[in-house]
Enzyme design. Structure first.
Site, PDB file in Angstrom:
ATOM      1  N   ASN A  11      -1.931  -0.190   7.407  1.00 30.31           N
ATOM      2  CA  ASN A  11      -1.395  -1.542   7.644  1.00 30.31           C
ATOM      3  C   ASN A  11      -0.553  -2.092   6.476  1.00 30.31           C
ATOM      4  O   ASN A  11      -0.324  -3.290   6.378  1.00 30.31           O
ATOM      5  CB  ASN A  11      -2.500  -2.498   8.085  1.00 30.31           C
ATOM      6  CG  ASN A  11      -3.554  -2.736   7.028  1.00 30.31           C
ATOM      7  OD1 ASN A  11      -3.450  -2.225   5.911  1.00 30.31           O
ATOM      8  ND2 ASN A  11      -4.562  -3.526   7.365  1.00 30.31           N
ATOM      9  N   HIS A  17      -1.758  -5.446   1.327  1.00 31.47           N
ATOM     10  CA  HIS A  17      -3.006  -6.163   1.038  1.00 31.47           C
ATOM     11  C   HIS A  17      -2.675  -7.585   0.585  1.00 31.47           C
ATOM     12  O   HIS A  17      -1.701  -7.802  -0.129  1.00 31.47           O
ATOM     13  CB  HIS A  17      -3.787  -5.473  -0.091  1.00 31.47           C
ATOM     14  CG  HIS A  17      -4.906  -6.326  -0.611  1.00 31.47           C
ATOM     15  ND1 HIS A  17      -6.137  -6.391   0.002  1.00 31.47           N
ATOM     16  CD2 HIS A  17      -4.950  -7.212  -1.640  1.00 31.47           C
ATOM     17  CE1 HIS A  17      -6.896  -7.264  -0.639  1.00 31.47           C
ATOM     18  NE2 HIS A  17      -6.202  -7.777  -1.651  1.00 31.47           N
ATOM     19  N   TYR A  64     -12.223  -2.742  -3.361  1.00 31.86           N
ATOM     20  CA  TYR A  64     -12.774  -2.856  -2.002  1.00 31.86           C
ATOM     21  C   TYR A  64     -14.307  -2.832  -1.997  1.00 31.86           C
ATOM     22  O   TYR A  64     -14.907  -2.473  -0.995  1.00 31.86           O
ATOM     23  CB  TYR A  64     -12.221  -1.737  -1.118  1.00 31.86           C
ATOM     24  CG  TYR A  64     -10.815  -1.992  -0.616  1.00 31.86           C
ATOM     25  CD1 TYR A  64     -10.496  -3.150   0.114  1.00 31.86           C
ATOM     26  CD2 TYR A  64      -9.785  -1.070  -0.838  1.00 31.86           C
ATOM     27  CE1 TYR A  64      -9.212  -3.381   0.589  1.00 31.86           C
ATOM     28  CE2 TYR A  64      -8.491  -1.300  -0.358  1.00 31.86           C
ATOM     29  CZ  TYR A  64      -8.215  -2.455   0.354  1.00 31.86           C
ATOM     30  OH  TYR A  64      -6.946  -2.693   0.836  1.00 31.86           O
ATOM     31  N   LYS A  89       0.838  -1.201   0.000  1.00 35.14           N
ATOM     32  CA  LYS A  89       0.000   0.000   0.000  1.00 35.14           C
ATOM     33  C   LYS A  89       0.880   1.261   0.000  1.00 35.14           C
ATOM     34  O   LYS A  89       2.096   1.175   0.234  1.00 35.14           O
ATOM     35  CB  LYS A  89      -0.917  -0.053   1.227  1.00 35.14           C
ATOM     36  CG  LYS A  89      -1.900  -1.241   1.199  1.00 35.14           C
ATOM     37  CD  LYS A  89      -2.773  -1.263   2.444  1.00 35.14           C
ATOM     38  CE  LYS A  89      -3.786  -2.397   2.386  1.00 35.14           C
ATOM     39  NZ  LYS A  89      -4.687  -2.398   3.578  1.00 35.14           N
ATOM     40  N   GLU A 109      -9.381 -10.342  -7.956  1.00 33.91           N
ATOM     41  CA  GLU A 109      -8.442  -9.227  -7.805  1.00 33.91           C
ATOM     42  C   GLU A 109      -7.358  -9.269  -8.889  1.00 33.91           C
ATOM     43  O   GLU A 109      -6.980  -8.239  -9.448  1.00 33.91           O
ATOM     44  CB  GLU A 109      -7.832  -9.244  -6.403  1.00 33.91           C
ATOM     45  CG  GLU A 109      -8.850  -8.877  -5.335  1.00 33.91           C
ATOM     46  CD  GLU A 109      -8.412  -9.164  -3.903  1.00 33.91           C
ATOM     47  OE1 GLU A 109      -9.228  -8.944  -2.995  1.00 33.91           O
ATOM     48  OE2 GLU A 109      -7.270  -9.618  -3.686  1.00 33.91           O
TER      49      GLU A 109
HETATM   50  P1  DAT Z   1      -7.644  -7.219   5.192  1.00 32.18           P
HETATM   51  O1  DAT Z   1      -6.851  -6.105   4.541  1.00 32.18           O
HETATM   52  O2  DAT Z   1      -6.894  -7.832   6.334  1.00 32.18           O
HETATM   53  O3  DAT Z   1      -8.152  -8.221   4.209  1.00 32.18           O
HETATM   54  P2  DAT Z   1     -10.362  -6.167   5.251  1.00 32.18           P
HETATM   55  O4  DAT Z   1     -10.526  -6.737   3.894  1.00 32.18           O
HETATM   56  O5  DAT Z   1     -11.390  -6.495   6.279  1.00 32.18           O
HETATM   57  O6  DAT Z   1      -8.924  -6.530   5.876  1.00 32.18           O
HETATM   58  O7  DAT Z   1     -10.287  -4.586   5.157  1.00 32.18           O
HETATM   59  C1  DAT Z   1      -9.560  -3.971   4.126  1.00 32.18           C
HETATM   60  C2  DAT Z   1      -8.767  -2.835   4.681  1.00 32.18           C
HETATM   61  O8  DAT Z   1      -9.642  -1.865   5.229  1.00 32.18           O
HETATM   62  C3  DAT Z   1      -7.840  -3.207   5.846  1.00 32.18           C
HETATM   63  O9  DAT Z   1      -6.592  -3.717   5.407  1.00 32.18           O
HETATM   64  C4  DAT Z   1      -7.681  -1.893   6.537  1.00 32.18           C
HETATM   65  C5  DAT Z   1      -9.048  -1.241   6.363  1.00 32.18           C
HETATM   66  N1  DAT Z   1      -9.883  -1.499   7.541  1.00 32.18           N
HETATM   67  C6  DAT Z   1     -10.474  -2.654   7.896  1.00 32.18           C
HETATM   68  N2  DAT Z   1     -11.155  -2.537   9.036  1.00 32.18           N
HETATM   69  C7  DAT Z   1     -10.998  -1.239   9.411  1.00 32.18           C
HETATM   70  C8  DAT Z   1     -11.453  -0.463  10.507  1.00 32.18           C
HETATM   71  N3  DAT Z   1     -12.229  -0.999  11.460  1.00 32.18           N
HETATM   72  N4  DAT Z   1     -11.080   0.833  10.569  1.00 32.18           N
HETATM   73  C9  DAT Z   1     -10.297   1.381   9.606  1.00 32.18           C
HETATM   74  N5  DAT Z   1      -9.838   0.718   8.538  1.00 32.18           N
HETATM   75  C10 DAT Z   1     -10.190  -0.576   8.442  1.00 32.18           C
HETATM   76 MG    MG Z   2      -9.533  -8.075   2.685  1.00 28.01          MG
END
Ligand code: DAT
Ligand code: MG
Length: 153
Positions: free
Chosen positions: A116, A119, A53, A13, A130
């Site tokens: 974080n 991805h 997303y 990212k 994807e």
């Molecule tokens: P991952 O990236 O572990 O697959 P995800 O698909 O649930 O997680 O979410 C995508 C991204 O969105 C994640 O890397 C960071 C952001 N995100 C997820 N939950 C969040 C939250 N509660 N607050 C802020 N950003 C969040």
């Molecule tokens: Mg995800």
């Protein structure tokens, strides 16, 4: 053999790029024994990121997530290998870096969920979606790694 050709979509990212972590992340997947299939460094459009997303479109953090992901370049990659989707997620750590163990990428290099750094696809189905969203079929490179017989029994 088919299981060894499972593929996942991994992206560094904008924060990971800015913080100089691309090489470290590539190194971990390469050293593990996974094979690089495709890679490109790009400024992703908001449209692409909204689509990427799309499953999170109703979450309160979705607009901020799209803005953050489009705030700078990303390194998009496809990696291949046995159980690479599941193992890739283990290598990443938990979504929230605070819950990620040391030794994982998020556990070692970041602090907050909204920054974080990486991805990784969460299932074979989403990996396929994807990969086709980010890459054209002709951008996926086929070659037989000479290390294959030393990585798999
Ligand atoms: P991952 O990236 O572990 O697959 P995800 O698909 O649930 O997680 O979410 C995508 C991204 O969105 C994640 O890397 C960071 C952001 N995100 C997820 N939950 C969040 C939250 N509660 N607050 C802020 N950003 C969040
Ligand atoms: Mg995800």
């Amino acid at each position: 053999m088919a299981a060894k050709t499972e593929r996942t979509f991994i992206a560094v990212k904008p924060d990971g790029v800015q913080r100089g972590l691309m090489g470290e992340i590539i190194k971990r997947f390469e050293q593990k024994g996974f094979r690089l299939v495709a890679m490109k460094f790009l400024q992703a459009s908001e449209d692409l990121l909204k689509q990427h997303y799309i499953d999170l479109k109703d979450r309160p953090f979705y607009p901020g997530l799209v803005k953050y992901m489009s705030s700078g370049p990303v390194l998009a990659m496809v990696w291949e290998g046995l159980n690479v989707v599941k193992t890739g997620r283990v290598m990443l750590g938990e979504t929230n870096p605070a819950d990620s163990k040391p030794g994982t990428i998020r556990g070692d290099f970041c602090i907050e969920v909204g920054r974080n750094i990486i991805h990784g696809s969460d299932s074979v189905d989403s990996a396929n979606k994807e990969i086709s969203l980010w890459f054209k079929p002709e951008e996926l490179v086929c070659f037989k790694s000479c290390a294959l017989d030393w990585i798999y029994e």
